[in-house]
Scaffold this active site. Sequence first.
Site, mmCIF file in Angstrom:
data_model
loop_
_atom_site.group_PDB
_atom_site.id
_atom_site.type_symbol
_atom_site.label_atom_id
_atom_site.label_comp_id
_atom_site.label_asym_id
_atom_site.label_seq_id
_atom_site.Cartn_x
_atom_site.Cartn_y
_atom_site.Cartn_z
ATOM 1 N N CYS A 108 -0.889 4.029 -6.353
ATOM 2 C CA CYS A 108 -1.784 3.383 -5.392
ATOM 3 C C CYS A 108 -2.057 1.996 -5.934
ATOM 4 O O CYS A 108 -2.360 1.836 -7.125
ATOM 5 C CB CYS A 108 -3.084 4.171 -5.245
ATOM 6 S SG CYS A 108 -4.376 3.299 -4.302
ATOM 7 N N CYS B 273 0.871 -1.176 0.000
ATOM 8 C CA CYS B 273 0.000 0.000 0.000
ATOM 9 C C CYS B 273 0.906 1.222 0.000
ATOM 10 O O CYS B 273 1.675 1.422 0.947
ATOM 11 C CB CYS B 273 -0.897 -0.006 1.240
ATOM 12 S SG CYS B 273 -1.867 1.495 1.496
#
Length: 263
Positions: A185, A75
Amino acid sequence: MTNLQAPIGVFDSGVGGISTLRTLAQALPKENFIFYGDSKNAPYGEKAANTVIALSQQVVDELRKQQVKAIVIACNTATSAAKPALIAANPDIPLLGIEPALKEAVDAGKKHILVMATPLTLSQPKYLAQRDRFSQQALIQSLPCPGLADLIEGGAAQLPAIERLLASLLRPLSDQPIDAVVLGCTHYPFITELIRQKFAPSTAFYTGYEGVANNLKATLAQAQLLRPESHQQQVRFMSSRNTVSELKLYQQLFDHGIEIAHG
């Protein structure tokens, strides 16, 4: 179970990190993996940094209960906001994270680079320092994408809303000669084709997957934690939203690499 045979933990705020997990599993076929998706708290990208740190530590605690031998933060937001604190709190285990692949794009000679990421990732000192370091080599534009990861977390049902948000975010860039897009992302690769349609066919896309896979290999090798023997790889899924449907979705995304744009 010996330390060498222990699994590698991988986590994300939701389903996005499964795209990273697929690359890690392919790059390290002798290793077992446990993926934890914090879907109950997704997305992280619009939360305060201290909240992301607290949530990330909770996930690390859950993975450590599974006796993992290393942890990968799949992440970008959690890497940017929480990695230093996680390393400080867990000095006895290798802990690394994915980062926006800006260096990869610059090294490839790209001159007009767009970095799409969550607002929190783009506001963190780590990304800002990286952007400034390469600013003499390329024109780098940072595009915060509030709400996009949350919509992607909702799957194919959110496709119309995803398309509307992308159109709004990217319309101001339509006349610019962008030659590279960094997907900062891990949720965004699930809609790569939707994003690609907004740019020239020659535009290159970068995810950071190969970088974190190479880093993981090197880290395990240095710590003498690589599993030496071949066996049937095992990948297990966990979620803070511990439902049958959520875990089934994780498995489907891992098995097939489904793009949301294609259902």
